[in-house]
Scaffold this motif. Structure first.
Motif, PDB file in Angstrom:
ATOM      1  N   ILE A 263       0.850  -1.184   0.000  1.00 44.22           N
ATOM      2  CA  ILE A 263       0.000   0.000   0.000  1.00 44.22           C
ATOM      3  C   ILE A 263       0.891   1.240   0.000  1.00 44.22           C
ATOM      4  O   ILE A 263       1.722   1.420   0.896  1.00 44.22           O
TER       5      ILE A 263
ATOM      6  N   TYR B 297       0.731   5.095   0.371  1.00 42.38           N
ATOM      7  CA  TYR B 297      -0.187   6.132   0.858  1.00 42.38           C
ATOM      8  C   TYR B 297      -0.352   7.270  -0.140  1.00 42.38           C
ATOM      9  O   TYR B 297      -1.419   7.853  -0.251  1.00 42.38           O
TER      10      TYR B 297
ATOM     11  N   ILE C 160      -3.036   6.454  -2.885  1.00 39.07           N
ATOM     12  CA  ILE C 160      -4.396   6.100  -2.475  1.00 39.07           C
ATOM     13  C   ILE C 160      -5.376   7.147  -2.980  1.00 39.07           C
ATOM     14  O   ILE C 160      -5.155   8.347  -2.841  1.00 39.07           O
TER      15      ILE C 160
ATOM     16  N   ILE D 110      -3.527   4.196   7.193  1.00 37.30           N
ATOM     17  CA  ILE D 110      -3.982   4.837   5.957  1.00 37.30           C
ATOM     18  C   ILE D 110      -4.604   6.188   6.274  1.00 37.30           C
ATOM     19  O   ILE D 110      -4.271   7.204   5.663  1.00 37.30           O
TER      20      ILE D 110
ATOM     21  N   CYS E 254      -2.652   9.565   5.097  1.00 35.36           N
ATOM     22  CA  CYS E 254      -3.332  10.352   4.068  1.00 35.36           C
ATOM     23  C   CYS E 254      -3.673  11.745   4.593  1.00 35.36           C
ATOM     24  O   CYS E 254      -3.555  12.729   3.861  1.00 35.36           O
TER      25      CYS E 254
END
Length: 168
Positions: free
Chosen positions: A9, A11, A14, A67, A71
């Motif tokens: 993942i 960030y 996203i 997350i 973010c």
């Protein structure tokens, strides 16, 4: 046939409506949040019964938190929902619905807990100091609940007035 590697993942990449699979979440938790060495230590402790829960049981909560925090720090706040062993990054419309439903759920839970303060505690079994603390907490949370109920009533009246004005 060779399996494709699990993408971790990122960030910065996203975006709303993204969905992360269970494999991505577990991979990110193990290699990016905990680190492989720490993860393996926790698994060993779990197998030796020093820990009650396997580390993977915390993966979705920890990755969701990471997350949202990262973010937000990057200037792109997102709302995360976990469902069906996936993490969903909600678009704004769904985020409003999700967050308001969660808030309602917590307010109902709060109301039940305040009620229990009034009916489930036997004051006779408390010391004088504890009775004073209990009275303070009971009064405080009852006051907070009263303000919540008054706010809900005011909103209901405002909506009713708005509806009536719209009919004219």
């Amino acid at each position: 046939m060779q399996e494709l590697p699990i993408l971790s993942i990122d960030y910065q990449k996203i975006r709303k409506n993204d969905v992360f699979t269970e494999e991505q979440v577990l991979h990110h938790f193990k290699y990016n949040l905990l680190g492989e060495e720490e993860y393996n230590k926790r698994v060993d402790k779990y197998h030796r019964k020093e820990y009650v829960s396997h580390p993977d049981e915390f993966a979705f909560r920890e990755v969701s938190k990471a997350i949202e925090n990262n973010c937000r720090e990057l200037g792109y706040p997102v709302v995360v929902q976990t469902k069906r062993k996936q993490i969903h990054i909600l678009d704004d419309k769904n985020a409003v619905e999700y967050l308001s439903n969660r808030a309602d759920l917590h307010m109902k839970s709060f109301e039940k807990k305040v009620h229990r303060l009034h009916v489930d505690i036997d004051e006779d079994k408390l010391s004088d100091y504890d009775k004073k603390q209990f009275e303070h907490k009971k009064n405080y949370y009852t006051l907070v609940q009263g303000h919540i109920l008054q706010g809900q009533k005011s909103l209901k009246e405002m909506r009713k007035r708005k509806r009536l004005e719209g009919d004219n």
